[in-house]
Scaffold this active site. Structure first.
Site, mmCIF file in Angstrom:
data_model
loop_
_atom_site.group_PDB
_atom_site.id
_atom_site.type_symbol
_atom_site.label_atom_id
_atom_site.label_comp_id
_atom_site.label_asym_id
_atom_site.label_seq_id
_atom_site.Cartn_x
_atom_site.Cartn_y
_atom_site.Cartn_z
ATOM 1 N N GLY A 89 54.394 12.966 53.270
ATOM 2 C CA GLY A 89 53.159 12.399 52.752
ATOM 3 C C GLY A 89 52.667 11.372 53.753
ATOM 4 N N SER A 122 59.059 15.430 57.283
ATOM 5 C CA SER A 122 57.824 14.796 57.727
ATOM 6 C C SER A 122 57.931 13.272 57.653
ATOM 7 C CB SER A 122 56.648 15.335 56.899
ATOM 8 O OG SER A 122 55.420 14.954 57.441
ATOM 9 N N ALA A 123 57.217 12.621 56.733
ATOM 10 C CA ALA A 123 57.295 11.164 56.621
ATOM 11 C C ALA A 123 58.716 10.703 56.323
ATOM 12 C CB ALA A 123 56.340 10.661 55.543
ATOM 13 N N HIS A 159 55.710 17.374 63.109
ATOM 14 C CA HIS A 159 54.490 18.178 63.272
ATOM 15 C C HIS A 159 53.975 18.114 64.711
ATOM 16 C CE1 HIS A 159 54.064 18.362 58.816
ATOM 17 N NE2 HIS A 159 54.346 17.078 58.843
ATOM 18 N N GLU A 195 56.512 22.156 64.041
ATOM 19 C CA GLU A 195 56.704 22.719 62.707
ATOM 20 C C GLU A 195 57.636 23.923 62.793
ATOM 21 O OE1 GLU A 195 52.947 23.414 60.826
ATOM 22 O OE2 GLU A 195 52.676 21.276 60.428
#
Length: 240
Positions: A89, A122-123, A159, A195
């Site tokens: 997020g 991700s985050a 990413h 990714e």
């Protein structure tokens, strides 16, 4: 106890569902000793919906999910956790919430001292590193510090995106932004995770997993590409 980390670039890969591309890695990582995973949905605004998605996915893999936002005692939840998963997020929102709930140091202690397995996507991968200085996200809120949990002594850019040779976009590429970061003194190496890639850390060993290459950026040196399966343990020692 040795640290065990699964740091995933992205939670959803084009053409698949939530965590589909790494579900076998998740099962191998948490194994059968872990029955319940503590989920941290702080990176998204709708924490209930986010938890519902994570709970559904993990149940298909044989794990129950407890969300940290559903308890009145976040520190206690971390102290009891068998495994920890921090989802993606907005990285600034995530880190601010981790500080607000006073769990940054407790997560660090549980992972580095007690050996509790930590998964991030991700985050959640960003905050496992030294700092969030190499996130792609907008600073929509202001955490008290950019210093993150510090489970590894380098930074990650999830990413990671290669320049499109056919694009007319004239803004900085991801590589240029990381180079700008390294123009500042005493900045650590940055692992650009495309990714579909992820990093498995077991003690002092780090292995690139997934289906895409990753790139390592070190201050003052040319960047280097690595294939899936590569040993990236040098990132853990600073011996580049």
């Amino acid at each position: 106890m040795q640290r065990r980390l699964l740091l995933v670039s992205n939670s959803t890969l084009a053409g698949g569902g939530y965590l589909d591309h790494c579900q076998e890695n998740i099962s191998c990582f948490f194994g059968r000793d872990v029955k319940r995973v503590l989920f941290v949905p702080y990176a998204l605004h709708d924490r209930d919906a986010y938890t519902k998605a994570a709970r559904h996915k993990f149940r298909t893999l044989g794990y129950e999910v407890d969300s940290i936002h559903e308890t009145s005692d976040p520190i206690g939840a971390v102290r009891k956790a068998e495994g920890i998963f921090i989802g993606g997020g907005n990285t600034f929102r995530l880190l601010k919430s981790l500080y607000d709930n006073q769990v940054v140091m407790e997560i660090r202690r549980r992972v580095l001292e007690d050996g509790v397995p930590y998964m991030g996507s991700s985050a959640g991968t960003n905050v496992a590193t030294i700092s969030i200085n190499t996130t792609n996200d907008m600073p929509i809120v202001y955490p008290p510090s950019f210093a993150a949990i510090g489970l590894v002594p380098f930074n990650i850019n999830p990413h990671y995106l290669d320049p499109d040779p056919n694009s007319q976009h004239m803004g900085e590429t991801r590589e240029q932004r990381i180079t700008q970061y390294h123009e500042e003194p005493d900045t650590p190496s940055v692992l650009g995770l495309r990714e579909g890639s992820m990093l498995l850390v077991e003690g002092d060993k780090a292995t690139l997993l997934g289906i895409t290459k990753a790139r390592v950026f070190t201050r003052g040196k040319p960047s280097v590409e690595y294939e899936p399966g590569s040993d990236l343990s040098f990132l853990l020692t600073g011996a580049h």
